[in-house]
Design a protein around this motif. Sequence first.
Motif, PDB file in Angstrom:
ATOM      1  N   GLU A  83       4.933  10.338   9.631  1.00  0.00           N
ATOM      2  CA  GLU A  83       4.609  11.757   9.786  1.00  0.00           C
ATOM      3  C   GLU A  83       3.464  12.169   8.864  1.00  0.00           C
ATOM      4  O   GLU A  83       2.578  12.928   9.276  1.00  0.00           O
ATOM      5  CB  GLU A  83       5.846  12.614   9.527  1.00  0.00           C
ATOM      6  N   ILE A 134       0.222  10.931  10.353  1.00  0.00           N
ATOM      7  CA  ILE A 134      -0.186  11.753  11.496  1.00  0.00           C
ATOM      8  C   ILE A 134      -0.854  13.031  10.995  1.00  0.00           C
ATOM      9  O   ILE A 134      -1.913  13.428  11.484  1.00  0.00           O
ATOM     10  CB  ILE A 134       1.022  12.067  12.410  1.00  0.00           C
ATOM     11  N   SER A 169      -2.086  12.335  18.050  1.00  0.00           N
ATOM     12  CA  SER A 169      -2.902  12.646  16.877  1.00  0.00           C
ATOM     13  C   SER A 169      -2.681  14.102  16.474  1.00  0.00           C
ATOM     14  O   SER A 169      -2.052  14.874  17.195  1.00  0.00           O
ATOM     15  CB  SER A 169      -4.384  12.398  17.179  1.00  0.00           C
ATOM     16  N   TYR A 170      -3.223  14.434  15.318  1.00  0.00           N
ATOM     17  CA  TYR A 170      -3.126  15.805  14.802  1.00  0.00           C
ATOM     18  C   TYR A 170      -4.535  16.309  14.549  1.00  0.00           C
ATOM     19  O   TYR A 170      -5.350  15.628  13.913  1.00  0.00           O
ATOM     20  CB  TYR A 170      -2.311  15.833  13.512  1.00  0.00           C
ATOM     21  N   TYR A 197      -0.959  19.245  17.584  1.00  0.00           N
ATOM     22  CA  TYR A 197      -0.690  17.837  17.842  1.00  0.00           C
ATOM     23  C   TYR A 197      -1.166  17.557  19.260  1.00  0.00           C
ATOM     24  O   TYR A 197      -0.858  18.317  20.185  1.00  0.00           O
ATOM     25  CB  TYR A 197       0.796  17.531  17.701  1.00  0.00           C
ATOM     26  N   LEU A 246       5.130  18.848  15.876  1.00  0.00           N
ATOM     27  CA  LEU A 246       5.269  17.411  16.095  1.00  0.00           C
ATOM     28  C   LEU A 246       6.432  17.117  17.034  1.00  0.00           C
ATOM     29  O   LEU A 246       6.340  16.232  17.878  1.00  0.00           O
ATOM     30  CB  LEU A 246       5.449  16.679  14.756  1.00  0.00           C
ATOM     31  N   ALA A 255       5.293  17.417  20.575  1.00  0.00           N
ATOM     32  CA  ALA A 255       4.418  16.300  20.940  1.00  0.00           C
ATOM     33  C   ALA A 255       5.219  15.019  21.151  1.00  0.00           C
ATOM     34  O   ALA A 255       4.965  14.265  22.090  1.00  0.00           O
ATOM     35  CB  ALA A 255       3.359  16.101  19.861  1.00  0.00           C
TER      36      ALA A 255
END
Length: 189
Positions: free
Chosen positions: A59, A62, A98-99, A106, A120, A123
């Motif tokens: 996390e 990301i 991706s972020y 996201y 997240l 996503a």
Amino acid sequence: MHCCKKIKLIFCIIALVLFSSSVLAEGSSLRLRSANLTAYEDDYLLNADAEINFGAEVEKAILKGFTFSFLIEFQLLSPKKYWFDDEVVTTVQQVNLSYHALTRQYIVTRNDQQRAYASLDEAVEDLSIIQDMKVFQEADVDRNERYRAVLLMRLDQKKLPKALRIEGMTSSEWKISSQRFEWTPNLFK
């Protein structure tokens, strides 16, 4: 007798702490829950559902803007009695997560389509659903043959940046891969 109760209590507390720390330290995981094939015109489409959980390190990566590429690998096999199974079809699809820090979104990219999410969790939910993925055509299969379908979803370690690839070799948190999900599809209903 009073001393035994204290010792039991201490052991219970230690066991609880060890259990909770192992749960908290649990890394990333990916598990396929279901999969099936449906016919649409001359094509067969894959629909599947996965359960994906990321560990804290993934996390963080990301959020730092690293792109994570996942591979969805589908195979249709023709089982042979005395020899290796024949590979009829192999289809691979890449899905990226991706972020984008500027928009705080996201992004899930599948084929040439991008979808943006505020969290997240949203996503990951999109990433977890494989819907109408074209895997083969009716012309690829024979009505008189039995087939076995195999599905695997995994993080593409080769697409990770070098810094994460090195960490990925040593840490199990970065080895995100599902089990081999196998089933016998009923292609000709």
